[in-house]
Design an enzyme around this catalytic site. Structure first.
Site, PDB file in Angstrom:
ATOM      1  N   CYS A 178      32.064  43.236  40.362  1.00 51.97           N
ATOM      2  CA  CYS A 178      32.813  42.294  39.796  1.00 51.97           C
ATOM      3  C   CYS A 178      32.656  42.498  38.367  1.00 51.97           C
ATOM      4  CB  CYS A 178      32.424  40.802  40.338  1.00 51.97           C
ATOM      5  SG  CYS A 178      33.215  39.709  39.590  1.00 51.97           S
TER       6      CYS A 178
ATOM      7  N   CYS B  71      32.490  39.279  36.274  1.00 52.53           N
ATOM      8  CA  CYS B  71      31.234  38.699  36.491  1.00 52.53           C
ATOM      9  C   CYS B  71      29.983  39.471  35.499  1.00 52.53           C
ATOM     10  CB  CYS B  71      30.387  38.469  37.722  1.00 52.53           C
ATOM     11  SG  CYS B  71      31.814  38.040  39.421  1.00 52.53           S
ATOM     12  N   ASP B  72      29.976  40.536  35.667  1.00 50.18           N
ATOM     13  CA  ASP B  72      28.854  41.218  35.172  1.00 50.18           C
ATOM     14  C   ASP B  72      29.238  42.173  34.066  1.00 50.18           C
ATOM     15  OD1 ASP B  72      27.170  40.438  37.183  1.00 50.18           O
ATOM     16  OD2 ASP B  72      27.809  41.840  38.690  1.00 50.18           O
TER      17      ASP B  72
END
Ligand code: NDP
Length: 317
Positions: free
Chosen positions: A136, A139-140
């Site tokens: 992701c 997300c990261d």
């Protein structure tokens, strides 16, 4: 087989499931929630969550899910371990089999079973999970500012992730197993035009290396049967080879697209079966964010409450 009845059954314990539980609990539906295969959902596999509103300093994925779980419990949700292994949605009350040993009969069902990111299946993906391997970028990606990353895949997701990361990282390698991209023309064009993205066609990632996290990827290039192996230093390794929505047991009753995402009415969690709602990633091929999942979980619980009310089933709860 043991049987139990309930008014509102929620399957799944990601942001969609727990938010549905909070709303259903506060509406006095006494929801029962089964956590599924991965209690807490996909966020428990990520490190810090920095884009969920309300946490200016960020929060670990696990802590966020623990908070949501505690909030659902506070409003009376009966949270249980267990996996939905079969479904009969042919008539009300709907029947869901848990762990092949117990049947829950329910008037409303909220499917929040999520989607599972596909991985290549390399042992190194496990070894470096949370240490440079992610599925992701949204997300990261932030952790890779001014670093070098690789994205695996040639579809729209891979292009989208590569473009997102190109705005943060100093360089993005897009590892594509074929000699062309599968993505839509416009995404292909954007990727090709981005100076930060280097596309490695005819390449497969076959392993990762690094002492305390990912420091590089072992690559295998194959052009017309001529193979070349070499190592490429990178700091982050992102998988974008597709997701599999966890909808298999519902497919005989509920409409899905060709990938398996549950099709709901526009802007609504209503499925084609009255009283059955789908929330979160299992019904969302586009956004797949914790906050959008939570929003759809909220909508699903409100719909369940209205449905029960219309049927005159709320009083006996
Ligand atoms: P896709 O199935 O479209 O693409 C998956 C990609 O991963 C393909 O390039 C595929 O390669 C590659 N791949 C699969 N398995 C492996 C493997 N084992 N090793 C290496 N590469 C592999 O998935 P997406 O998630 O990209 O997209 C899913 C759907 O969602 C699509 O319909 C897409 O259009 C849509 N979508 C739309 C977006 C938008 O409109 N903005 C954004 C994101 C997704 P190969 O081509 O060789 O099979």
């Amino acid at each position: 087989m043991e049987k139990e009845t309930t008014k509102c059954l929620i399957i799944g314990s990601g942001p969609a499931g727990y938010t549905a539980a909070i709303y259903a609990g506060r509406a006095n539906l006494c929801p029962v929630l089964y956590e599924g295969l991965q209690p807490g959902g996909q966020l428990t596999t990520t490190t810090d969550v920095e884009n969920f509103p309300g946490y200016p300093e960020g929060i670990s994925g696990t802590a966020l899910m623990e908070d949501l779980r505690a909030q659902a419990t506070r409003f009376g949700t009966d949270i249980r371990y267990g996996i939905a292994t079969a479904a009969d949605l042919s008539k009300r009350p709907y029947q869901i089999t848990i762990d092949d040993e117990k049947v829950i009969e329910t008037e409303t069902l909220i499917i929040a079973t999520g989607a599972t990111a596909k991985y290549l299946g390399l042992p190194d993906e496990q070894k470096y999970a949370g240490m440079g391997v992610s599925a992701c970028a949204t997300c990261d990606g932030f952790f890779y500012r001014k670093k070098v990353v690789a994205v695996v895949g040639g579809g729209d997701t891979a292009c989208e992730e590569a473009l997102y990361l190109a705005g943060l990282a100093s360089k993005v390698y897009l590892i594509v197993r074929k000699s062309y991209l599968r993505a839509s023309k416009i995404m292909q064009q954007r990727v090709m035009e981005n100076e930060n993205i280097v596309i490695l066609f005819n390449h497969n990632a076959v392993g990762l290396y690094g002492e305390n996290g990912v420091e590089g990827v072992h690559l295998l290039e194959n052009v017309a049967g001529v193979e070349k192996r070499y190592d490429l230093p990178i700091d982050g390794f992102f998988l974008a080879i597709g997701h599999k929505p966890n909808s298999d047991i519902f497919k005989p009753y509920i409409e899905t697209d060709e990938v398996g995402y549950i099709i709901t009415e526009p802007d609504s969690p209503r499925t084609c079966v009255p009283g059955v709602f789908a929330a979160g990633d299992v019904a969302d091929p586009h956004y797949r964010q914790a906050i959008t999942a939570a929003g759809s979980g909220c909508k699903a619980a409100i719909e369940a409450e209205r449905y029960l009310s219309e049927l005159g089933l709320l009083k006996s709860v």
